[in-house]
Enzyme design. Structure first.
Site, PDB file in Angstrom:
ATOM      1  N   ASP A   1      -6.792  -8.407   4.343  1.00  0.00           N
ATOM      2  CA  ASP A   1      -5.989  -9.304   3.491  1.00  0.00           C
ATOM      3  C   ASP A   1      -5.484 -10.535   4.245  1.00  0.00           C
ATOM      4  OD1 ASP A   1      -6.288  -7.651   1.273  1.00  0.00           O
ATOM      5  OD2 ASP A   1      -4.524  -6.460   1.799  1.00  0.00           O
TER       6      ASP A   1
ATOM      7  N   ARG B   1     -12.010 -14.906  -2.114  1.00  0.00           N
ATOM      8  CA  ARG B   1     -11.127 -15.472  -1.089  1.00  0.00           C
ATOM      9  C   ARG B   1     -11.865 -16.275  -0.037  1.00  0.00           C
ATOM     10  NH1 ARG B   1      -6.812 -10.658  -0.207  1.00  0.00           N
ATOM     11  NH2 ARG B   1      -5.513 -11.289  -1.970  1.00  0.00           N
TER      12      ARG B   1
ATOM     13  N   GLY C   1      -5.590  -4.164  -7.873  1.00  0.00           N
ATOM     14  CA  GLY C   1      -6.773  -3.356  -7.569  1.00  0.00           C
ATOM     15  C   GLY C   1      -6.385  -1.987  -7.035  1.00  0.00           C
TER      16      GLY C   1
ATOM     17  N   LYS D   1     -11.963  -9.816  -3.832  1.00  0.00           N
ATOM     18  CA  LYS D   1     -10.517  -9.571  -3.854  1.00  0.00           C
ATOM     19  C   LYS D   1      -9.933 -10.202  -5.127  1.00  0.00           C
ATOM     20  CE  LYS D   1     -10.272  -7.142  -0.167  1.00  0.00           C
ATOM     21  NZ  LYS D   1      -9.847  -5.739  -0.275  1.00  0.00           N
TER      22      LYS D   1
ATOM     23  N   SER E   1       0.834  -1.215   0.000  1.00  0.00           N
ATOM     24  CA  SER E   1       0.000   0.000   0.000  1.00  0.00           C
ATOM     25  C   SER E   1       0.863   1.257   0.000  1.00  0.00           C
ATOM     26  CB  SER E   1      -0.878   0.031   1.254  1.00  0.00           C
ATOM     27  OG  SER E   1      -1.775  -1.036   1.251  1.00  0.00           O
TER      28      SER E   1
HETATM   29  C1  S3P Z   1      -5.495  -1.577  -0.018  1.00  0.00           C
HETATM   30  C2  S3P Z   1      -6.738  -1.675   0.547  1.00  0.00           C
HETATM   31  C3  S3P Z   1      -7.465  -2.940   0.698  1.00  0.00           C
HETATM   32  C4  S3P Z   1      -6.555  -4.149   0.552  1.00  0.00           C
HETATM   33  C5  S3P Z   1      -5.594  -4.020  -0.587  1.00  0.00           C
HETATM   34  C6  S3P Z   1      -4.744  -2.775  -0.457  1.00  0.00           C
HETATM   35  C7  S3P Z   1      -4.876  -0.257  -0.177  1.00  0.00           C
HETATM   36  O1  S3P Z   1      -8.474  -3.010  -0.290  1.00  0.00           O
HETATM   37  O2  S3P Z   1      -7.307  -5.327   0.398  1.00  0.00           O
HETATM   38  O3  S3P Z   1      -4.724  -5.151  -0.656  1.00  0.00           O
HETATM   39  O4  S3P Z   1      -3.668  -0.182  -0.478  1.00  0.00           O
HETATM   40  O5  S3P Z   1      -5.592   0.742   0.016  1.00  0.00           O
HETATM   41  P1  S3P Z   1      -9.930  -2.342  -0.085  1.00  0.00           P
HETATM   42  O6  S3P Z   1      -9.772  -0.877  -0.090  1.00  0.00           O
HETATM   43  O7  S3P Z   1     -10.709  -2.824  -1.292  1.00  0.00           O
HETATM   44  O8  S3P Z   1     -10.435  -2.911   1.195  1.00  0.00           O
END
Ligand code: S3P
Length: 444
Positions: free
Chosen positions: A321, A352, A95, A348, A23
């Site tokens: 996660d 999952r 994502g 995800k 992140s």
């Molecule tokens: C993330 C937020 C999470 C997480 C992803 C990374 C981020 O997703 O599952 O691996 O970097 O902001 P969501 O915002 O969909 O919960």
């Protein structure tokens, strides 16, 4: 396809450092590209997801380069200064890259096209396109708001106040990044706090980000747009979501004791560690410190008995996660573990919830799966294993079941472990250096 097999081992020992936080790595490149001047990033996660963000930012006109010694140097274009890319931006499996970039692009007055791999192109984007449309951007996507998608950025964006319908740091971050190039105050209300790496990163770059704690535990985050931000130097901590894999392996392989150094321990990411502590895990945190506004520590894990717990739904945003690997730990515990509030796991990199339940069952663990819950009946250290698991283009499913293999009766095979490189390049090497036995397995 890279099939890997994880064989049971006698014990894990030693020290290691996991790659940088995914992140924070994405955000360091993105905010660096929006700053004026030079940003240097040390400890960047060089996994495919983050490299895709780097390539996209380059296509948008920022200079993003890796130098000798692994330091990344970014020459930003200033807030609102990116330019129209010549080709489609392919964000692979990520994502975070897709949603956060959609936020940035929403307030740049040109058209860009986003796509990804088969997994990313199945994931919902309407959660970001809805608020970003209110800010003036337009989107043309496939049925159900899926990639590939065109983003037509707003020439005259308007600020919004938006309450998140799902707890998602990606949606929050997309809106805040769009707000950077929007006049006035952009405000996001989150009923449940989600990871605050964007807020911390933006502050590190000099943006004033106001956070108001709301009655009931929520937060309102606001920033004033059209900020001038200038380059900074960033040290990315180790990813707690990656550290989870060797640490859980050490908890479930009898006789183990390992240390993972320099792990980010931001409390909005700490849900897994809260669960493991409640399960009676021998986990300790040493050498606590702060780097660039992020809390960091060395984490020591020692094998010992675990007991089943109830995981409350409100913990989900702090460990979203980590459910697959928590479910693996729960399979080795004494008693039942119940996890609720898991709806987001269905969207995800794979579904999952289904992947975890079906893979545990294949390894001889009794599970019950509901629409948004999972029950795992612990087997007190006696998990059969001996299964062939489909990774479903999901790095965390692959790593979770390779971890299960280290402590099961019989080896566990993953059909395609190549997706591990999206978040944890060198995973098998690091695990093996600690005493695991994970190897390529090309048998039909
Ligand atoms: C993330 C937020 C999470 C997480 C992803 C990374 C981020 O997703 O599952 O691996 O970097 O902001 P969501 O915002 O969909 O919960």
């Amino acid at each position: 396809m890279t099939p890997l097999i994880s064989r049971p081992v006698a014990g894990l020992a030693g020290e290691a450092a996991v790659p940088g936080d995914k992140s924070i790595s994405h955000r360091s490149l993105m905010v660096g590209a929006l700053a004026v001047g030079e940003t240097t990033v040390r400890g960047l996660l060089e996994g495919d997801d983050v490299l895709r963000t780097g390539a996209a930012l380059r296509a948008l006109g920022a200079e993003v380069a890796r130098e000798e010694g692994g330091v990344w140097r970014i020459r930003g274009r200033g807030v609102g200064g990116l330019s129209e890319p010549a080709s489609v931006l392919d964000l692979g499996n990520s994502g975070t890259a897709a949603r956060l970039l959609a936020g940035i692009l929403a307030t740049h007055p040109f058209t860009s096209f986003l796509t990804g791999d088969a997994s990313l192109n199945r994931r919902p984007m309407s959660r970001v396109t809805r608020p970003l449309s209110q800010m003036g951007a337009r989107f043309v996507s496939r049925e159900g708001g899926r990639l590939p998608m065109a983003v037509i950025g707003a020439a005259e964006p308007v600020p919004i106040t938006f309450e998140l319908p799902v707890a998602s740091a990606q949606v929050k971050s997309a809106i805040l990044l769009a707000g950077l190039n929007t006049p006035g105050v952009t405000r996001v209300i989150e009923p449940q706090p989600t990871r605050d790496h964007s807020e911390i990163m933006l502050r590190h770059f000099g943006v004033t980000v106001a956070v108001e704690e709301l009655a009931g535990g929520g937060r309102a985050i606001s920033l004033t747009g059209e900020a001038e931000i200038s380059g900074r130097s960033i040290q990315v901590p180790g990813d707690p979501s990656s550290a989870a894999f060797p640490l859980v392996a050490a908890l479930i392989v009898p006789g183990s004791r390992i240390t993972i150094r320099g792990v980010g321990v931001n409390r909005l990411r700490a849900g897994l560690y809260e669960c493991l502590a409640e399960m009676g895990a021998r986990l300790s945190f040493a050498n606590r410190r702060e780097e660039g506004g992020e809390a960091v520590a060395d984490i020591v894990a020692e094998a010992g008995p675990l007991r089943g717990i109830e995981v409350p739904p409100e913990r989900a945003p702090r460990m979203i996660d980590e459910y697959p690997v928590l479910a693996v730990a729960a399979a080795f515990a004494q008693g039942t573990t119940r996890m609720t509030g898991l709806a987001e796991l269905r969207v995800k990199e794979s579904d999952r919830l289904a992947a975890t339940a079906q893979s545990l069952a294949a390894c001889g663990v009794e599970v019950e799966e509901g629409e948004d819950w999972l029950v795992v009946k612990g087997r007190e250290g006696e998990v059969a294993g001996g299964a062939d698991i489909a990774s479903r283009m999901d790095h965390r499913i692959a790593m979770s079941f390779l971890v299960l293999g280290t402590a099961a009766r019989r080896p566990v095979r993953i059909d395609d472990a190549s997706f591990i490189d999206t978040s944890f390049p060198g995973f098998a090497r690091l695990m093996n250096a600690l005493g695991a036995d994970i190897a390529e397995d090309r048998r039909p």
